[in-house]
Write a protein that holds these residues in place. Structure first.
Motif, PDB file in Angstrom:
ATOM      1  N   ILE A   1      37.037   4.015  19.897  1.00 50.47           N
ATOM      2  CA  ILE A   1      35.516   4.612  19.505  1.00 50.47           C
ATOM      3  C   ILE A   1      34.747   3.508  20.032  1.00 50.47           C
ATOM      4  CG2 ILE A   1      33.882   5.146  17.586  1.00 50.47           C
ATOM      5  CD1 ILE A   1      36.164   6.254  16.089  1.00 50.47           C
ATOM      6  N   ILE A   2      33.702   4.097  20.877  1.00 50.96           N
ATOM      7  CA  ILE A   2      32.719   3.199  21.409  1.00 50.96           C
ATOM      8  C   ILE A   2      31.498   3.747  21.298  1.00 50.96           C
ATOM      9  CG2 ILE A   2      34.475   2.838  23.404  1.00 50.96           C
ATOM     10  CD1 ILE A   2      32.817   5.054  25.239  1.00 50.96           C
ATOM     11  N   THR A   3      30.446   2.512  21.771  1.00 54.65           N
ATOM     12  CA  THR A   3      29.029   2.881  21.525  1.00 54.65           C
ATOM     13  C   THR A   3      28.328   3.712  22.529  1.00 54.65           C
ATOM     14  OG1 THR A   3      28.336   1.011  22.784  1.00 54.65           O
ATOM     15  CG2 THR A   3      28.710   0.451  20.572  1.00 54.65           C
ATOM     16  N   ASN A   4      27.488   4.783  22.206  1.00 48.25           N
ATOM     17  CA  ASN A   4      27.039   5.655  23.047  1.00 48.25           C
ATOM     18  C   ASN A   4      25.873   6.017  22.880  1.00 48.25           C
ATOM     19  OD1 ASN A   4      27.343   7.469  25.007  1.00 48.25           O
ATOM     20  ND2 ASN A   4      27.458   9.244  23.621  1.00 48.25           N
ATOM     21  N   GLY A   5      24.929   4.877  22.201  1.00 54.42           N
ATOM     22  CA  GLY A   5      23.539   5.051  21.986  1.00 54.42           C
ATOM     23  C   GLY A   5      22.807   3.986  21.355  1.00 54.42           C
ATOM     24  N   GLY A   6      21.616   4.008  21.079  1.00 55.45           N
ATOM     25  CA  GLY A   6      20.991   2.933  20.721  1.00 55.45           C
ATOM     26  C   GLY A   6      21.334   2.414  19.192  1.00 55.45           C
ATOM     27  N   ARG A   7      21.041   3.376  18.221  1.00 51.49           N
ATOM     28  CA  ARG A   7      21.414   3.508  16.878  1.00 51.49           C
ATOM     29  C   ARG A   7      22.990   3.846  16.870  1.00 51.49           C
ATOM     30  NH1 ARG A   7      17.072   5.815  12.750  1.00 51.49           N
ATOM     31  NH2 ARG A   7      17.086   7.616  14.369  1.00 51.49           N
ATOM     32  N   VAL A   8      23.821   2.968  16.337  1.00 50.54           N
ATOM     33  CA  VAL A   8      25.365   3.249  16.679  1.00 50.54           C
ATOM     34  C   VAL A   8      25.798   3.820  15.198  1.00 50.54           C
ATOM     35  CG1 VAL A   8      27.632   2.157  17.442  1.00 50.54           C
ATOM     36  CG2 VAL A   8      25.471   1.733  18.618  1.00 50.54           C
ATOM     37  N   LEU A   9      25.762   2.949  14.465  1.00 49.65           N
ATOM     38  CA  LEU A   9      26.340   3.687  13.134  1.00 49.65           C
ATOM     39  C   LEU A   9      25.364   3.450  12.006  1.00 49.65           C
ATOM     40  CD1 LEU A   9      29.585   1.262  13.491  1.00 49.65           C
ATOM     41  CD2 LEU A   9      29.586   3.497  13.724  1.00 49.65           C
ATOM     42  N   ASN A  10      25.582   4.289  10.715  1.00 49.82           N
ATOM     43  CA  ASN A  10      24.622   3.873   9.606  1.00 49.82           C
ATOM     44  C   ASN A  10      25.718   3.674   8.440  1.00 49.82           C
ATOM     45  OD1 ASN A  10      21.888   5.500   9.981  1.00 49.82           O
ATOM     46  ND2 ASN A  10      23.721   6.461  11.055  1.00 49.82           N
ATOM     47  N   VAL A  11      26.009   2.157   8.232  1.00 52.89           N
ATOM     48  CA  VAL A  11      26.805   1.944   7.026  1.00 52.89           C
ATOM     49  C   VAL A  11      26.263   2.172   5.801  1.00 52.89           C
ATOM     50  CG1 VAL A  11      28.528  -0.029   6.551  1.00 52.89           C
ATOM     51  CG2 VAL A  11      27.764   0.257   8.926  1.00 52.89           C
ATOM     52  N   THR A  12      27.020   3.036   5.144  1.00 52.02           N
ATOM     53  CA  THR A  12      26.208   3.540   3.820  1.00 52.02           C
ATOM     54  C   THR A  12      27.026   3.307   2.569  1.00 52.02           C
ATOM     55  OG1 THR A  12      25.212   5.193   5.271  1.00 52.02           O
ATOM     56  CG2 THR A  12      24.706   5.322   2.872  1.00 52.02           C
ATOM     57  N   ALA A  13      26.527   2.672   1.517  1.00 52.48           N
ATOM     58  CA  ALA A  13      27.404   2.504   0.187  1.00 52.48           C
ATOM     59  C   ALA A  13      26.568   2.822  -1.017  1.00 52.48           C
ATOM     60  CB  ALA A  13      27.782   1.020   0.284  1.00 52.48           C
ATOM     61  N   LEU A  14      27.182   3.376  -1.827  1.00 50.51           N
ATOM     62  CA  LEU A  14      26.874   3.431  -3.232  1.00 50.51           C
ATOM     63  C   LEU A  14      27.332   2.175  -3.985  1.00 50.51           C
ATOM     64  CD1 LEU A  14      28.588   6.892  -4.193  1.00 50.51           C
ATOM     65  CD2 LEU A  14      25.945   6.507  -4.223  1.00 50.51           C
ATOM     66  N   GLY A  15      26.250   2.048  -5.192  1.00 51.02           N
ATOM     67  CA  GLY A  15      26.524   0.954  -6.185  1.00 51.02           C
ATOM     68  C   GLY A  15      25.785   1.094  -7.152  1.00 51.02           C
ATOM     69  N   SER A  16      26.272   0.548  -8.441  1.00 54.64           N
ATOM     70  CA  SER A  16      25.790   0.949  -9.690  1.00 54.64           C
ATOM     71  C   SER A  16      24.131   0.778  -9.732  1.00 54.64           C
ATOM     72  CB  SER A  16      26.676  -0.124 -10.776  1.00 54.64           C
ATOM     73  OG  SER A  16      26.170  -1.311 -10.468  1.00 54.64           O
TER      74      SER A  16
END
Ligand code: AMP
Ligand code: GLY
Length: 426
Positions: free
Chosen positions: A375-390
């Protein structure tokens, strides 16, 4: 049932993910999609500017619902074209989407209907704009290109010289192309910003949980604006009292005003707000889901998004109750080196599997592609690393733990996503 999403960003990946949770959805198609959407949907290679081709695709593949992601395609009139063909599509018509597509239209609507926003003037001639600025002397101003400028046509100024220079950039140097031929000059507002995305069928208004974006590229809101470097939900700055005020003074009058203008609004009405000393004021309206706001919002949504979207199309939103997870969610954007300026593509991304195995973590892809098994980068914004938490502090910790697992050459991300919420909570 089959559904069709249009777009290739983190927003569209999050929408596919939320739709994939619906027991009623069998198959999701997305055009064009990205490397992440390919794992839950079928990426289809259609020119998304070609509306007749999109219509044909939906008919040939029995899609019962289409969701266009971006304002550009809504402004192109995709909803009007689909409705003419009797196809079900979630979003406003071209005339209704002007609430985002023309800042002049939105500002005039607000002025006419007493919806709180910054004072402003609209100018087609440089000399008139300059006179307005010099007459206002001590007031700090914001210069905006009228048309769509991919989130870039806004210059916040601290001095009169900066404001005069900003007008030149729009109207003489044409930095924002056609969008800058007309400018809006606004009084600068002060306060914390928050996004409220409301579902509406033109009759009922159902705000989603609040979220806060982080527009500038660097920590502590330094550097140039981007499409958004991270978001969290809920945003404690929007207290229940302020939310009620927003509904009463902004959302309800806006939806009514659109009806009266013969521009019935269906879809997501996104109000970008500034919480000023005088209460919430509108910075801008958008006619679609916020990116990256919808990423954390989607993770907290318990109600079936497919049902919600259909209820909007059928004007039955009043029958729906929207349920939320108690947990908070935080999304951190990992971007390419150089973004929001020029950047390189094609960097191999590692650690995605490890990160997505963490509990409560979803990696929504934006600019990614597949190449030779990577999997390679293909844009300016690449990933949205999203997490739940209490709670927000836990969600922040979880999101950054996942970010730490992921790497690609030149990766940049803000380290302070959610910090304003922490300050407010403490
Ligand atoms: P917009 O594209 O209109 O949302 O503007 C982009 C950003 O510019 C906003 O998120 C604000 O941070 C800032 N901005 C826009 N209008 C104003 C204003 N009148 N006062 C202060 N900041 C503003
Ligand atoms: N998060 C900003 C936008 O979607 O326009």
């Amino acid at each position: 049932m089959n559904v069709f999403v249009i777009g290739s960003g983190g927003r569209e990946h999050a929408l596919c993910w939320a739709l994939s949770k619906s027991p009623k959805v069998n198959k999701i198609f997305i055009a064009p999609g990205n490397a992440g959407t390919a794992s839950i949907a079928e990426n289809v290679d259609i020119d998304i500017g070609n509306i007749p081709a999109l219509v044909r695709f939906v008919k040939n593949n029995d899609c019962v619902l289409t969701i266009p992601g971006s304002e550009a395609i809504l402004m192109d009139g995709i909803v009007d074209a689909f409705l003419e063909e009797g196809l079900r599509i979630f979003g406003p018509t071209k005339k209704a989407a002007e609430i985002e597509g023309s800042k002049t239209f939105a500002k005039n609507l607000m002025r006419q209907h007493g919806i709180p926003t910054a004072n402003y003037g609209v100018f087609d001639r440089v000399e008139d704009a300059e006179k307005y600025i010099t007459d206002l002397e001590d007031i700090q101003l914001v210069i905006k290109a009228d048309g769509l400028a991919a989130g870039k046509g806004v210059i916040v100024c601290s001095t009169q010289e900066e404001a005069l220079e900003a007008v030149k950039r729009c109207m003489e140097k044409n930095e924002f192309g056609k969008a800058g031929e007309r400018v809006i000059i606004e009084e600068r507002m002060y306060g914390e910003e928050v996004s409220i995305l409301a579902l509406t069928d033109g009759k009922t208004i159902a705000p989603l949980s609040s979220a806060q974006d982080h527009k500038p590229i660097f920590d502590n809101d330094k550097g140039p604006n981007t499409g958004g470097m991270g978001a969290y939900s809920p945003a404690p700055v929007l207290t229940e009292k302020l939310l009620n005020e927003t509904i009463e003074k902004i959302l309800v009058p806006t939806v009514h005003a659109m009806n009266r203008e013969g521009r019935r609004y269906k879809g997501i009405l996104y109000a970008g707000l500034m919480i000023t000393k005088a209460g919430p004021k509108v910075v801008e309206f958008n006619c679609r889901f916020g990116d990256p706001e919808i990423q954390p919002i989607a993770m907290r949504l318990e109600t079936d998004i497919f049902d919600l979207m259909n209820s909007v199309i059928d004007t039955k939103l009043c029958d729906m109750e929207i349920k939320w997870k108690e947990e908070a969610a935080v999304s951190v954007v990992m971007a390419s080196k150089g973004y929001p300026g020029t950047y390189e593509k094609g960097k191999v991304i590692s650690g995605l599997d490890e990160a997505s195995e963490l509990e409560g973590v979803e990696i929504f892809h934006a600019g990614t592609d597949k190449s030779a098994g990577n999997i390679i980068t293909n844009g300016g914004r690449v990933l949205n690393v999203t997490a739940l938490g209490s709670d927000i502090p836990t969600a922040i910790k979880n999101a950054y733990h996942a970010v730490d697992c992921i790497s690609f050459e030149g990766a940049q991300f803000r380290k302070d996503i959610g910090q304003k919420a922490l300050t407010r909570l403490s």
